[in-house]
Scaffold this active site. Structure first.
Site, mmCIF file in Angstrom:
data_model
loop_
_atom_site.group_PDB
_atom_site.id
_atom_site.type_symbol
_atom_site.label_atom_id
_atom_site.label_comp_id
_atom_site.label_asym_id
_atom_site.label_seq_id
_atom_site.Cartn_x
_atom_site.Cartn_y
_atom_site.Cartn_z
ATOM 1 N N CYS A 2 -0.380 21.637 -27.823
ATOM 2 C CA CYS A 2 0.129 21.632 -29.200
ATOM 3 C C CYS A 2 1.380 20.766 -29.347
ATOM 4 O O CYS A 2 2.160 20.637 -28.401
ATOM 5 C CB CYS A 2 0.488 23.043 -29.631
ATOM 6 S SG CYS A 2 -0.802 24.257 -29.371
ATOM 7 N N ARG A 27 -1.449 14.249 -26.614
ATOM 8 C CA ARG A 27 -1.294 15.513 -25.897
ATOM 9 C C ARG A 27 -2.574 16.354 -25.939
ATOM 10 O O ARG A 27 -2.721 17.277 -25.157
ATOM 11 C CB ARG A 27 -0.140 16.308 -26.514
ATOM 12 C CG ARG A 27 1.199 15.606 -26.411
ATOM 13 C CD ARG A 27 2.234 16.313 -27.241
ATOM 14 N NE ARG A 27 2.519 17.632 -26.712
ATOM 15 C CZ ARG A 27 3.476 17.902 -25.840
ATOM 16 N NH1 ARG A 27 4.243 16.933 -25.400
ATOM 17 N NH2 ARG A 27 3.687 19.115 -25.403
ATOM 18 N N TRP A 74 -3.840 23.050 -30.192
ATOM 19 C CA TRP A 74 -4.848 23.087 -29.120
ATOM 20 C C TRP A 74 -5.201 24.558 -28.980
ATOM 21 O O TRP A 74 -4.361 25.370 -28.574
ATOM 22 C CB TRP A 74 -4.225 22.529 -27.845
ATOM 23 C CG TRP A 74 -5.153 22.274 -26.712
ATOM 24 C CD1 TRP A 74 -5.963 21.192 -26.550
ATOM 25 C CD2 TRP A 74 -5.336 23.088 -25.552
ATOM 26 N NE1 TRP A 74 -6.639 21.293 -25.358
ATOM 27 C CE2 TRP A 74 -6.275 22.444 -24.729
ATOM 28 C CE3 TRP A 74 -4.798 24.305 -25.118
ATOM 29 C CZ2 TRP A 74 -6.696 22.957 -23.501
ATOM 30 C CZ3 TRP A 74 -5.214 24.814 -23.903
ATOM 31 C CH2 TRP A 74 -6.150 24.145 -23.114
ATOM 32 N N ASN A 100 4.072 26.726 -30.647
ATOM 33 C CA ASN A 100 3.413 26.389 -29.377
ATOM 34 C C ASN A 100 3.664 27.549 -28.431
ATOM 35 O O ASN A 100 4.780 28.073 -28.383
ATOM 36 C CB ASN A 100 4.034 25.136 -28.741
ATOM 37 C CG ASN A 100 3.779 23.892 -29.553
ATOM 38 O OD1 ASN A 100 3.003 23.908 -30.504
ATOM 39 N ND2 ASN A 100 4.443 22.809 -29.184
ATOM 40 N N GLY A 101 2.673 27.938 -27.661
ATOM 41 C CA GLY A 101 2.864 29.026 -26.704
ATOM 42 C C GLY A 101 1.930 30.183 -27.005
ATOM 43 O O GLY A 101 0.961 30.043 -27.759
ATOM 44 N N GLU A 481 -8.958 12.844 -6.105
ATOM 45 C CA GLU A 481 -8.396 12.281 -7.336
ATOM 46 C C GLU A 481 -9.422 11.390 -8.040
ATOM 47 O O GLU A 481 -9.544 11.420 -9.268
ATOM 48 C CB GLU A 481 -7.108 11.513 -7.000
ATOM 49 C CG GLU A 481 -6.449 10.773 -8.139
ATOM 50 C CD GLU A 481 -6.051 11.648 -9.316
ATOM 51 O OE1 GLU A 481 -6.125 12.877 -9.224
ATOM 52 O OE2 GLU A 481 -5.701 11.087 -10.363
ATOM 53 N N LYS A 485 -10.746 12.049 -11.837
ATOM 54 C CA LYS A 485 -10.661 11.028 -12.893
ATOM 55 C C LYS A 485 -12.013 10.877 -13.572
ATOM 56 O O LYS A 485 -12.104 10.840 -14.790
ATOM 57 C CB LYS A 485 -10.240 9.658 -12.338
ATOM 58 C CG LYS A 485 -8.810 9.453 -11.954
ATOM 59 C CD LYS A 485 -7.822 9.402 -13.098
ATOM 60 C CE LYS A 485 -7.368 10.746 -13.544
ATOM 61 N NZ LYS A 485 -6.336 11.432 -12.845
ATOM 62 N N GLU A 488 -13.035 14.098 -15.675
ATOM 63 C CA GLU A 488 -12.284 14.442 -16.882
ATOM 64 C C GLU A 488 -12.492 13.454 -18.026
ATOM 65 O O GLU A 488 -12.436 13.869 -19.185
ATOM 66 C CB GLU A 488 -10.805 14.709 -16.604
ATOM 67 C CG GLU A 488 -9.978 13.567 -16.140
ATOM 68 C CD GLU A 488 -8.523 13.960 -15.856
ATOM 69 O OE1 GLU A 488 -8.055 14.998 -16.338
ATOM 70 O OE2 GLU A 488 -7.857 13.196 -15.150
ATOM 71 N N HIS A 504 -21.767 19.749 6.085
ATOM 72 C CA HIS A 504 -21.734 21.212 6.056
ATOM 73 C C HIS A 504 -22.182 21.754 4.702
ATOM 74 O O HIS A 504 -21.877 22.897 4.369
ATOM 75 C CB HIS A 504 -20.329 21.715 6.407
ATOM 76 C CG HIS A 504 -19.891 21.281 7.774
ATOM 77 N ND1 HIS A 504 -20.385 21.839 8.929
ATOM 78 C CD2 HIS A 504 -19.065 20.287 8.174
ATOM 79 C CE1 HIS A 504 -19.852 21.239 9.979
ATOM 80 N NE2 HIS A 504 -19.053 20.281 9.545
ATOM 81 N N LYS A 603 -2.563 16.825 -22.513
ATOM 82 C CA LYS A 603 -1.717 16.025 -21.626
ATOM 83 C C LYS A 603 -0.760 16.908 -20.842
ATOM 84 O O LYS A 603 -0.523 16.697 -19.667
ATOM 85 C CB LYS A 603 -0.934 14.990 -22.435
ATOM 86 C CG LYS A 603 -0.065 14.063 -21.584
ATOM 87 C CD LYS A 603 -0.903 13.236 -20.624
ATOM 88 C CE LYS A 603 -0.078 12.388 -19.692
ATOM 89 N NZ LYS A 603 -0.873 11.926 -18.535
HETATM 90 O O1 M6R Z 1 2.266 17.059 -16.024
HETATM 91 P P1 M6R Z 1 1.701 17.561 -14.733
HETATM 92 O O2 M6R Z 1 1.689 16.552 -13.660
HETATM 93 O O3 M6R Z 1 2.374 18.839 -14.271
HETATM 94 O O4 M6R Z 1 0.195 17.915 -15.061
HETATM 95 C C1 M6R Z 1 -0.637 18.515 -14.110
HETATM 96 C C2 M6R Z 1 -2.086 18.417 -14.541
HETATM 97 O O5 M6R Z 1 -2.293 19.113 -15.735
HETATM 98 C C3 M6R Z 1 -2.532 16.959 -14.719
HETATM 99 O O6 M6R Z 1 -2.309 16.216 -13.565
HETATM 100 C C4 M6R Z 1 -4.028 16.894 -15.086
HETATM 101 O O7 M6R Z 1 -4.804 17.287 -14.001
HETATM 102 C C5 M6R Z 1 -4.396 15.498 -15.570
HETATM 103 N N1 M6R Z 1 -5.309 15.577 -16.660
HETATM 104 C C6 M6R Z 1 -5.017 14.671 -14.508
HETATM 105 O O8 M6R Z 1 -5.468 13.446 -14.949
#
Ligand code: M6R
Length: 608
Positions: A2, A27, A74, A100-101, A481, A485, A488, A504, A603
């Site tokens: 949010c 975000r 959000w 927010n929260g 990673e 990527k 997501e 395994h 974000k």
């Molecule tokens: O802001 P942060 O690095 O603490 O965020 C952690 C994760 O939410 C963030 O890395 C998330 O996995 C991303 N979408 C990865 O691309």
């Protein structure tokens, strides 16, 4: 996650609120809204979906005023529809709230308010705040907000306006970031500096427990007993251009291509080539402190957790200190072994991730020293840690983290270099590592220059439904990673594994429809990974191999090759992650996915 924006001043607020909301789109959100004091009453416009829908709602039924608040939501409590969008109005329409929260005791408060005759119009926890403030109002908005907050359990960043005390915005923070943008004859409120940067660089970051009373020509910060609190004005030193796309089709692509500079910036003024070490001003750890560390815990989420895994290998290899990498969300709910000689490294791009922040607080509570490796200057983790290393990667807008990841690994390498040189690492080895770090920006550029080859591979695999990513040693976290990527932003199912672990279980998945990405540079485990590639080829799998040499051992095993330059084994994941980012990006674009704002993702994840 949010976003909150607020404006009070001489200008029409609606366009400023919309502009601020747009700047926070990255975000992640699923509805948006604004509330304005139009001189007579509070008017609210809201819409499910993108901000363009909100603009259409405003165009159909215009609203303006010089005091207003806005929100991108959000969804947590209740579906992402118009009635659950913020702002929420109190029963008599005199109070509007954005939040927010999460209010944890919302259902108890809701029941109590319903007993008093309040009728709820949404499924949100936020609506209780609006009714509570109405119920407790006795002439002063800030007093009513403070009384309401005393009844609330949970986390919040809120902004409130009222037609009964109209010349102000009252904001409060507990666990969800907020800042005041200090203007000239006008003031702003935002949850994210990018929302107000076009209008002012002067900001006041609010701390947990702060209440801000923002008027046109002034602002004050008070505590929950209405006692004044001194708060410094900080200056934002990055530019608007850095949060604009600058000719790139997406922020993610821009940020991938910025990596030669962002990695350079992470090292700037810190890398000591001659001494084979690093100078890190914000550590707050003396020579003796560095020698006293018995063990290190690195805590993080998502991509930051992947960089932490590389950090573990780096620190154990060079500084010979035991390291554990913990998911922040798990760390705080178990009974970890932490002593006063534990260093807890906290990795976070945003510096606001709720789980990571809570893990850091828990580590502190147990007596550990905390060290934040954070990108966003002035973020909560950066302000609460005992010492820190800013990444200086510049604003990262794309939801999928790219340049922050490579800068995190570089920052971890710098820290490791410093730590290891204080302990056993020789100057000769230190110099070798420092030289290799120094060479990285140009090497990343070399990889980026090969983007068209990666795009061609993406074209071939854009319709795949599954992917495997395999790597060994330092490149196993890079495999994780790469898989993250891809999933997501393209929504293709992808898994990362240590290459030898494939036999395994995952090997059962391999057939001619399964693309397998191998990270197989010429490193200490090269021969081992060649065997794993053979295992895939023997089962008709299709291989995409990231490698650093024309290796005879690989002939006949590679269906698609991506070449990267050679570096030290420990820095290889930095170079290997770049083509993986590009591969995910191009596949997502070719599938028509919304690259910068993937579905369901935010974000910065500021709720638990
Ligand atoms: O802001 P942060 O690095 O603490 O965020 C952690 C994760 O939410 C963030 O890395 C998330 O996995 C991303 N979408 C990865 O691309």
């Amino acid at each position: 996650m949010c976003g909150i924006i607020g404006y009070i001043g001489p200008r029409e607020a609606t366009p400023l609120l919309i502009e601020g909301l747009r700047r926070m789109e990255y975000r992640g959100y699923d509805s948006a809204g604004v509330a304005l004091w139009d001189g007579e009453a509070i008017e609210v416009r809201r819409a499910a979906g993108k901000i363009a829908k909100l603009e259409a709602a405003i165009a159909a039924d215009p609203v303006d005023g010089m005091v207003g608040i806005g929100h991108t939501r959000w969804a947590t409590h209740g579906a992402p529809n118009e009635r659950n969008a913020h702002p929420h109005l109190s029963a008599d329409g005199s109070v509007a709230v954005v939040h927010n929260g999460i209010i944890e005791n919302a259902s108890v408060l809701r029941g109590a308010l319903q007993d008093l005759g309040y009728v709820f119009r949404s499924d949100t926890d936020t609506e209780v705040i609006a009714h509570l403030v109405q119920e407790l109002f006795d002439g002063s908005l800030e007093e009513a907000v403070i009384h309401a907050l005393r009844k609330i359990e949970g986390t919040y960043g809120i902004a409130v306006i009222s037609s009964r005390d109209p010349g102000k915005i009252v904001a409060a923070r507990k666990g969800s970031p907020l800042l005041i943008g200090v203007g000239n004859g006008e003031n702003f409120l935002a949850s994210d500096a990018s929302a107000i940067l076009a209008h002012t660089r002067q900001v006041v970051y609010l701390d947990d427990g702060d209440v801000a009373v923002i008027e046109r020509d002034s602002y004050r910060v008070i505590d929950l007993n209405a006692m004044p609190l001194p708060r410094d004005v900080d200056r934002i030193d990055w530019d608007l251009a850095e949060i604009e796309r600058g000719g790139y089709a997406h922020f993610m692509l821009k940020e991938i291509f910025e990596q030669p500079q962002s990695v350079e910036n992470t090292m700037r003024g810190r890398l000591m080539l001659e001494d084979g070490t690093a100078k890190l001003g914000g550590l707050n750890l003396s020579h003796e402190d560095l020698l006293r560390i018995d063990n290190i815990i690195i805590t993080a989420c998502g991509t930051s957790w992947h960089s932490a895994l590389i950090g573990e290998l780096l620190i154990e290899e060079l500084a010979r200190i035991p390291v554990e990498v913990e998911y922040a969300s798990e760390f705080r709910y178990r009974n970890p072994i932490v002593t006063e000689r534990t260093l807890c490294i906290v990795m976070s791009q945003s510096g606001e991730t709720a789980d990571t922040l809570a893990a850091m607080r828990e580590a502190k509570r147990r007596g550990a020293r905390t060290l934040g490796l954070v990108n966003v200057v002035g973020s909560t983790i950066a302000r609460e840690d005992d010492g820190g290393v800013y990444l200086h990667a510049g604003p990262e807008i794309g939801v999928a983290s790219t340049k922050a990841f490579t800068s995190q690994v570089v920052a971890l390498a710098l820290f490791t270099l410093k730590l290891a040189r204080k302990r056993d690492l020789s100057v000769v080895r230190g110099r070798e590592i420092a030289q290799a770090l120094h060479a990285l920006p140009a090497q990343i550029q070399e990889v980026l220059d090969r983007a068209p080859a990666v795009e061609a591979i993406a074209e071939r695999f854009k319709d795949a439904t599954n992917f495997l990513y395999l790597g060994r040693g330092f490149n196993f976290p890079a495999a994780l990673e790469g898989a993250l990527k891809l999933k997501e932003i393209s929504y293709i199912h992808a898994e990362g594994y240590p290459a030898a672990e494939m036999k395994h279980g995952p090997i059962a998945l391999i057939d001619e429809h399964m693309p397998v990405v191998f990270i197989a540079p010429h490193d200490a485990v090269f021969d081992k990974i060649v065997s794993n590639i053979q295992e895939v080829k023997a089962r008709s799998g299709t291989t995409i191999v990231i490698t650093s040499r024309d290796e005879p051992a690989l002939r006949g095993l590679i269906d698609h090759e991506i070449r990267i330059p050679e570096t030290l084994d420990m820095l290889m994941p930095i170079l290997a992650s770049v083509p993986l980012q590009l591969l995910a990006y191009y596949i997502a674009v070719k599938r028509g996915a919304h690259v910068d704002q993937p579905r369901n993702l935010a974000k910065s994840v500021t709720v638990e």
